[in-house]
Design a protein around this motif. Structure first.
Motif, mmCIF file in Angstrom:
data_model
loop_
_atom_site.group_PDB
_atom_site.id
_atom_site.type_symbol
_atom_site.label_atom_id
_atom_site.label_comp_id
_atom_site.label_asym_id
_atom_site.label_seq_id
_atom_site.Cartn_x
_atom_site.Cartn_y
_atom_site.Cartn_z
ATOM 1 N N ARG A 22 -72.222 68.706 30.379
ATOM 2 C CA ARG A 22 -70.984 67.928 30.241
ATOM 3 C C ARG A 22 -70.344 67.685 31.606
ATOM 4 N N SER A 23 -70.403 68.700 32.467
ATOM 5 C CA SER A 23 -69.785 68.589 33.790
ATOM 6 C C SER A 23 -70.467 67.513 34.634
ATOM 7 N N VAL A 24 -71.803 67.544 34.683
ATOM 8 C CA VAL A 24 -72.511 66.554 35.502
ATOM 9 C C VAL A 24 -72.371 65.163 34.898
ATOM 10 N N GLY A 25 -72.257 65.097 33.564
ATOM 11 C CA GLY A 25 -72.043 63.812 32.913
ATOM 12 C C GLY A 25 -70.712 63.202 33.282
ATOM 13 N N GLU A 26 -69.674 64.031 33.289
ATOM 14 C CA GLU A 26 -68.346 63.547 33.665
ATOM 15 C C GLU A 26 -68.299 63.146 35.134
ATOM 16 N N SER A 27 -68.982 63.905 35.984
ATOM 17 C CA SER A 27 -69.010 63.577 37.419
ATOM 18 C C SER A 27 -69.701 62.239 37.652
ATOM 19 N N ALA A 28 -70.805 62.009 36.943
ATOM 20 C CA ALA A 28 -71.527 60.749 37.092
ATOM 21 C C ALA A 28 -70.676 59.582 36.588
ATOM 22 N N LYS A 29 -69.980 59.804 35.484
ATOM 23 C CA LYS A 29 -69.097 58.759 34.947
ATOM 24 C C LYS A 29 -68.006 58.407 35.954
ATOM 25 N N SER A 30 -67.436 59.436 36.591
ATOM 26 C CA SER A 30 -66.403 59.212 37.594
ATOM 27 C C SER A 30 -66.946 58.447 38.794
ATOM 28 N N GLU A 31 -68.172 58.786 39.216
ATOM 29 C CA GLU A 31 -68.798 58.088 40.334
ATOM 30 C C GLU A 31 -69.010 56.616 40.018
ATOM 31 N N CYS A 32 -69.510 56.342 38.813
ATOM 32 C CA CYS A 32 -69.747 54.948 38.429
ATOM 33 C C CYS A 32 -68.434 54.169 38.348
ATOM 34 N N GLU A 33 -67.392 54.820 37.862
ATOM 35 C CA GLU A 33 -66.085 54.158 37.800
ATOM 36 C C GLU A 33 -65.572 53.852 39.200
ATOM 37 N N LYS A 34 -65.844 54.750 40.139
ATOM 38 C CA LYS A 34 -65.435 54.532 41.532
ATOM 39 C C LYS A 34 -66.132 53.299 42.101
ATOM 40 N N PHE A 35 -67.427 53.181 41.834
ATOM 41 C CA PHE A 35 -68.156 52.017 42.340
ATOM 42 C C PHE A 35 -67.733 50.733 41.624
ATOM 43 N N ASP A 37 -64.681 50.169 40.738
ATOM 44 C CA ASP A 37 -63.428 49.819 41.434
ATOM 45 C C ASP A 37 -63.727 49.131 42.769
ATOM 46 N N TYR A 38 -64.721 49.673 43.502
ATOM 47 C CA TYR A 38 -65.113 49.042 44.754
ATOM 48 C C TYR A 38 -65.596 47.615 44.503
ATOM 49 N N SER A 39 -66.337 47.454 43.431
ATOM 50 C CA SER A 39 -66.883 46.142 43.107
ATOM 51 C C SER A 39 -65.771 45.127 42.871
ATOM 52 N N LYS A 40 -64.723 45.551 42.183
ATOM 53 C CA LYS A 40 -63.595 44.648 41.931
ATOM 54 C C LYS A 40 -62.890 44.274 43.230
ATOM 55 N N ILE A 41 -62.735 45.268 44.120
ATOM 56 C CA ILE A 41 -62.056 45.018 45.394
ATOM 57 C C ILE A 41 -62.836 44.014 46.244
ATOM 58 N N LEU A 42 -64.152 44.133 46.179
ATOM 59 C CA LEU A 42 -64.997 43.285 47.017
ATOM 60 C C LEU A 42 -65.492 42.038 46.284
ATOM 61 N N SER A 43 -64.932 41.808 45.118
ATOM 62 C CA SER A 43 -65.419 40.687 44.305
ATOM 63 C C SER A 43 -65.259 39.332 44.988
ATOM 64 N N GLU A 44 -64.338 39.248 45.926
ATOM 65 C CA GLU A 44 -64.133 37.976 46.613
ATOM 66 C C GLU A 44 -65.199 37.711 47.661
ATOM 67 N N ASN A 45 -65.967 38.746 47.982
ATOM 68 C CA ASN A 45 -67.038 38.584 48.972
ATOM 69 C C ASN A 45 -68.342 39.111 48.364
ATOM 70 N N GLU A 46 -69.108 38.235 47.728
ATOM 71 C CA GLU A 46 -70.331 38.632 47.041
ATOM 72 C C GLU A 46 -71.402 39.135 47.998
ATOM 73 N N ASN A 47 -71.267 38.850 49.291
ATOM 74 C CA ASN A 47 -72.272 39.315 50.248
ATOM 75 C C ASN A 47 -72.409 40.833 50.239
ATOM 76 N N PHE A 48 -71.322 41.527 49.948
ATOM 77 C CA PHE A 48 -71.366 42.981 49.921
ATOM 78 C C PHE A 48 -72.274 43.487 48.799
ATOM 79 N N ARG A 49 -72.348 42.712 47.708
ATOM 80 C CA ARG A 49 -73.158 43.150 46.568
ATOM 81 C C ARG A 49 -74.639 42.882 46.813
ATOM 82 N N THR A 50 -74.945 41.932 47.663
ATOM 83 C CA THR A 50 -76.340 41.550 47.867
ATOM 84 C C THR A 50 -76.904 41.999 49.214
ATOM 85 N N THR A 51 -76.081 42.075 50.217
ATOM 86 C CA THR A 51 -76.575 42.441 51.551
ATOM 87 C C THR A 51 -76.325 43.896 51.897
ATOM 88 N N GLY A 52 -75.438 44.558 51.181
ATOM 89 C CA GLY A 52 -75.254 45.978 51.433
ATOM 90 C C GLY A 52 -73.821 46.438 51.337
#
Length: 298
Positions: A22-35, A37-52
Motif C-alpha cells: 500500500r505504501s509503495v502504491g501511494e508513493s507511485a500515485k503521488s509521483e504520477c500526480e506530480k508529473f 502537475d508538471y505537464s499542466k504547467i508546461l502545456s503551453e510548450n509541447e517541446n518539453f513533452r517531446t524533446t525532454g
C-alpha cells in the motif's frame, strides 16, 4: 509452537507485506500526480513533452586509475518519467509477491513440524531421519522445525502429505470454494511466478513453456488442453505489447457505464495464499483435536 501461533505469525508477516504494498502504491500515485502537475504547467510548450524534461548522465569509477568515465545518458520526457514510475512500482509488487510466497512456504514447513510433533504418524518415517523410536519423544520443537525445513522436495511434498492425511476434505475445498479458483492450480501458479521474479527479473522468455510448466506441475495439463478459464486466469498476470512477457501485478481498471472499477492483481494472489494457509490451519487444528480426544479416551 502450536498451529494457532504459526498462523498468527504468518498473518503478521502478510500484514507487513500488505502495508509495504500500500505504501509503495501511494508513493507511485503521488509521483504520477506530480508529473501530471508538471505537464499542466508546461502545456503551453509541447517541446518539453517531446524533446525532454530531465537529463541524466551516468558515470562509473574505473578500478585501476580511479578516473570517472561516462557510460550513458537519458533524456526523459514527462510521459517517460511516468512510465518508469509504473514499471518500478510493478517491480516492487513482484518482489513483495515473492516475499509473500516465501512466507507461505515457511508457514507450510512450520505447520508440518507442528503436525509431526503432535502426531508422529503424520510424518513419513524418512522425515525423522536416522533416529530410533525412543529418541523421537525426546526431541523438542526446534528439532521438528529443522527437520521440516529440510524435507525433500518441499513445499510440494508437504502439501502432498497434507492432502494424503486430510484426504477428500482438503482436495474437495481446493477444487470447489468461495474464491472460485482451483487452489492447487493457483498456488502452483504463484510458486512459478515467484521463480520467474527471482531468477529472470519477472520476464518469461516463452509463455507457452511457462503455461505448460504450471499445468504439468499441478497435474492439469490435460494432454495439451488445459481449461480455458485457467489459461485466462494466468493471462491476466502478464502485460501487453512490449510487456507481454512481463509479469504484471498492478491494479486492473475497467469501465462499466459511468463507473471505473479496479481490481488488485497483487491482492488477488496474496488472498489465495492467506486463504489456503487458513484452510490448512483449520484442518490441522481439527486433526490435532481429534487425536487429543482419542488419547484421553484411551
Amino acid at each position: 509452537m502450536n498451529i494457532n501461533q504459526i498462523l498468527e505469525h504468518f498473518f503478521e508477516k502478510m500484514t507487513e507485506i500488505s502495508l509495504h504494498q500500500r505504501s509503495v502504491g501511494e508513493s507511485a500515485k503521488s509521483e504520477c500526480e506530480k508529473f501530471n502537475d508538471y505537464s499542466k504547467i508546461l502545456s503551453e510548450n509541447e517541446n518539453f513533452r517531446t524533446t525532454g524534461f530531465s537529463s541524466h548522465n551516468m558515470f562509473y569509477k574505473t578500478a585501476i586509475s580511479g578516473e570517472f568515465k561516462f557510460y550513458g545518458r537519458r533524456k526523459l520526457t514527462i510521459d517517460k518519467h511516468k512510465e518508469y514510475v509504473v514499471l518500478h512500482l510493478n517491480k516492487q509488487y513482484q518482489w513483495l509477491l515473492a516475499e509473500a510466497y516465501e512466507n507461505f512456504e515457511n508457514f507450510l514447513k512450520l505447520s508440518y513440524a507442528s503436525a509431526g510433533m503432535s502426531d508422529h504418524n503424520f510424518w513419513h518415517a524418512s522425515d525423522f531421519g536416522d533416529i530410533s523410536l525412543n529418541q523421537i519423544s525426546e526431541k523438542n520443537w526446534e528439532w521438528y522445525a529443522a527437520r521440516a525445513d529440510k524435507k525433500k522436495n518441499s513445499p510440494k511434498s508437504i502439501l502432498t502429505q497434507f492432502r494424503n492425511k486430510f484426504s477428500e476434505e482438503l482436495t474437495s475445498v481446493e477444487q470447489t470454494n468461495t474464491l472460485g479458483i482451483d487452489l492447487n492450480f493457483s498456488i502452483t501458479l504463484i510458486e512459478k511466478l515467484r521463480h520467474q521474479i527471482v531468477h529472470t527479473s519477472g520476464v518469461v522468455k516463452n509463455r507457452s513453456d511457462f503455461l505448460r510448466d504450471v499445468f504439468d506441475t499441478c497435474g492439469m495439463y490435460n494432454n495439451g488442453h488445459p481449461k480455458k478459464e485457467n489459461v485466462d486466469f494466468i493471462g491476466q498476470f502478464f502485460g501487453e505489447n512490449e510487456y507481454k512477457d512481463t509479469i504484471l501485478l498492478l491494479d486492473h481498471y475497467s469501465n462499466h457505464s459511468d463507473l471505473t472499477l479496479s481490481q488488485s492483481r497483487f491482492n488477488l494472489l496474496t488472498n489465495i495464499l492467506i486463504s489456503y494457509a487458513d484452510l490448512i490451519a483449520e484442518k490441522l487444528k481439527t486433526h490435532q483435536a481429534n487425536k487429543n480426544r482419542a488419547e484421553c479416551i484411551t
